[in-house]
Design an enzyme around this catalytic site. Structure first.
Site, short mmCIF file in Angstrom:
data_model
loop_
_atom_site.label_atom_id
_atom_site.label_comp_id
_atom_site.label_asym_id
_atom_site.label_seq_id
_atom_site.Cartn_x
_atom_site.Cartn_y
_atom_site.Cartn_z
N GLY A 1 0.76 -0.60 -0.35
CA GLY A 1 0.09 0.22 -0.27
C GLY A 1 0.72 1.64 -0.12
O GLY A 1 0.42 2.14 -0.31
N THR A 2 1.95 0.94 0.35
CA THR A 2 2.80 2.53 0.74
C THR A 2 3.64 2.64 -0.27
O THR A 2 3.32 3.89 -1.37
CB THR A 2 3.98 1.83 2.02
OG1 THR A 2 3.40 1.98 3.37
CG2 THR A 2 5.18 2.94 1.49
N ASN B 1 -6.42 3.37 10.48
CA ASN B 1 -5.47 1.91 10.79
C ASN B 1 -5.80 2.31 12.48
O ASN B 1 -5.63 1.12 12.98
CB ASN B 1 -4.03 1.55 10.02
CG ASN B 1 -3.57 2.89 10.29
OD1 ASN B 1 -3.93 4.37 10.39
ND2 ASN B 1 -2.21 3.11 10.89
N GLN C 1 -6.92 -0.25 4.48
CA GLN C 1 -7.95 -1.62 6.20
C GLN C 1 -8.66 -1.97 5.51
O GLN C 1 -10.06 -2.67 6.49
CB GLN C 1 -7.49 -0.76 6.98
CG GLN C 1 -6.62 -0.11 7.88
CD GLN C 1 -5.50 -1.05 8.29
OE1 GLN C 1 -6.58 -1.68 8.78
NE2 GLN C 1 -4.55 -1.42 8.39
N SER D 1 -3.51 -3.81 0.24
CA SER D 1 -1.59 -4.61 0.31
C SER D 1 -2.40 -5.52 1.35
O SER D 1 -3.59 -6.04 1.71
CB SER D 1 -1.28 -4.04 1.79
OG SER D 1 0.31 -4.33 2.31
N ALA D 2 -1.61 -7.37 0.74
CA ALA D 2 -2.53 -8.72 0.50
C ALA D 2 -2.51 -8.87 2.31
O ALA D 2 -3.13 -9.98 2.41
CB ALA D 2 -1.60 -9.09 -0.03
N HIS D 3 -1.28 -8.29 2.78
CA HIS D 3 -0.97 -8.72 4.42
C HIS D 3 -2.58 -8.75 5.71
O HIS D 3 -2.32 -8.60 6.40
CB HIS D 3 0.27 -8.61 4.94
CG HIS D 3 0.60 -7.54 4.85
ND1 HIS D 3 0.59 -7.05 6.64
CD2 HIS D 3 0.68 -5.97 4.50
CE1 HIS D 3 1.17 -5.81 5.91
NE2 HIS D 3 1.13 -5.59 5.65
N THR E 1 11.30 -7.40 -12.28
CA THR E 1 10.78 -8.43 -11.94
C THR E 1 9.30 -8.51 -10.91
O THR E 1 9.31 -8.09 -9.99
CB THR E 1 11.55 -9.92 -12.08
OG1 THR E 1 12.60 -9.72 -12.86
CG2 THR E 1 10.45 -11.22 -12.15
N CYS F 1 3.90 0.50 11.87
CA CYS F 1 4.78 1.18 10.77
C CYS F 1 5.61 2.68 11.19
O CYS F 1 6.63 3.44 11.67
CB CYS F 1 3.90 2.01 9.95
SG CYS F 1 3.75 0.47 8.36
#
Length: 377
Positions: free
Chosen positions: A70-71, A150, A178, A198-200, A236, A328
């Site tokens: 996301g960042t 968040n 979020q 963001s996947a996590h 890549t 963060c």
């Protein structure tokens, strides 16, 4: 008992997501830029993942660009948009994620871009009239307002913000990290130029995310050095990360109502127990309002707890993972910029508990019991 209540920082990887990723970590290792069969197969897998994400968000595959998270996606949109669209004013709040705030300060320093902060009240709710006033007096503007905070969990009304921005012909970006995977987002139903994921944050792998970039909004590449991501991001691709992101988002969206109901029951139980067992407990922002806050986040100030780090250490010693705010900004000595902005310091430290689909009522009961024990120390 081991309890993980820090899911706004990161969520555990869903086993089904890992199963989907493993073949691309072991057998399917071709470079997607290679023209041979192995490369073409990997390229096809990436494009299928892109199409899956686009379908779940009701947008076009060509509007999804995979990033490291996301960042990076926030930086890519904000910095390139300001430089290329000749933006004079960034309109935001002082309680945004640092991925947005630090971008704004950078642009103010190197590009002399003006920053206009929208008013927020003592609960962190934004003043929509002040947003209109800011847009009336700043014609070449880019608005960046997060969907869900968040730290305190406040949810902003993206549709309402979009309508205001459209009325004044302003560009709109939202940090939706979020809310992606937790709330239905229909990009056909909202006029917005960019959002990020963001996947996590929804049980996918770390180190991969995406930028949705509205087809009407064109910007140049942010990272140079290759033709990947349709010439928008050199380097890549994180193949197994992209595969995992798409699968995690599909799982989250398919079972969204079920997960939401379960997590709300956990959050509601914690609110009730804290209210009943701790006199003077304070809920920060709108986090105790189940209608106006993320159902995954609860931010509290506990009377008598002045040393936040020691309190978190004691929780950790009891196998409870929680946080004092944004991961963060962990290690910062200045505290939460969000709480510092919206409320006067009352001598009580804030603790953020955040939940996932695997958490239980039993875990809530254990955590509250341990909090009561720690308060007696």
């Amino acid at each position: 008992m081991n309890v993980y209540f820090d899911n706004a920082a990161t969520t555990p990887l869903d086993k089904k997501v890992l199963e989907k990723m493993l073949p691309y970590m072991e057998q399917e290792y071709g470079n997607p830029s290679s023209i041979h069969k192995r490369g073409r197969e990997i390229k096809s897998a990436i494009e299928k993942s892109r199409s899956k994400v686009a379908e779940l968000l009701s947008c076009e595959p060509g509007e999804i660009f995979f990033t490291s998270g996301g960042t990076e996606a926030d930086n890519m949109f904000l910095i390139n948009t300001v430089f290329e669209k000749k933006i004079d004013t960034l309109i935001t709040t002082k309680i945004e994620h640092h991925a947005v705030l630090h971008c704004c300060h950078y642009l103010s320093k190197v590009n002399k871009t003006k920053i206009r902060f929208i008013e927020t009240n003592e609960k962190g709710a934004i003043n929509y009239q002040d947003l209109e006033d800011a847009l009336k007096s700043n014609k070449r503007s880019l608005v960046s307002l997060m969907h869900g905070n968040n730290e305190i969990g406040n949810i902003n009304n993206l549709k309402k913000i979009s309508k205001i921005c459209t009325q004044y012909n302003a560009l709109l970006h939202s940090d939706t990290v979020q809310t992606i995977g937790h709330y239905k987002i229909d990009l056909n139903d909202i006029n917005i130029d960019g959002i990020v994921g963001s996947a996590h944050k929804f049980h996918g792998p770390k180190g991969v995310g995406f930028l949705y970039l509205n087809n009407k909004h064109k910007i140049s590449p942010y990272i140079h050095g290759g033709s990947q991501e349709r010439n928008m991001r050199g380097g890549t691709e994180n193949v197994y990360g992209i595969i995992g992101l798409a699968e995690a988002l599909k799982i989250s969206c398919d079972a969204m109502d079920e997960h939401k109901e379960r997590i709300i029951s956990v959050k509601r139980k914690m609110i009730d127990l804290l209210k009943n067992k701790i006199d003077g407990i304070k809920f920060n922002g709108l986090s105790d309002n189940l209608e106006k806050s993320l159902y995954t986040v609860l931010n509290v100030s506990i009377p008598g707890i002045e040393d936040q780090q020691m309190f978190l250490f004691n929780l950790d010693m009891n196998n409870i993972a929680a946080s004092g705010g944004s991961a963060c900004s962990s290690g910062s000595s200045i505290g939460s910029h969000v709480l510092n902005e919206i409320e006067k310091y009352d001598g009580h430290s804030s603790i953020r508990f955040s939940f996932n689909k695997y958490n239980s009522i039993e875990e809530v009961e254990y955590v509250v019991d341990k909090i009561l024990e720690i308060m007696k120390i």
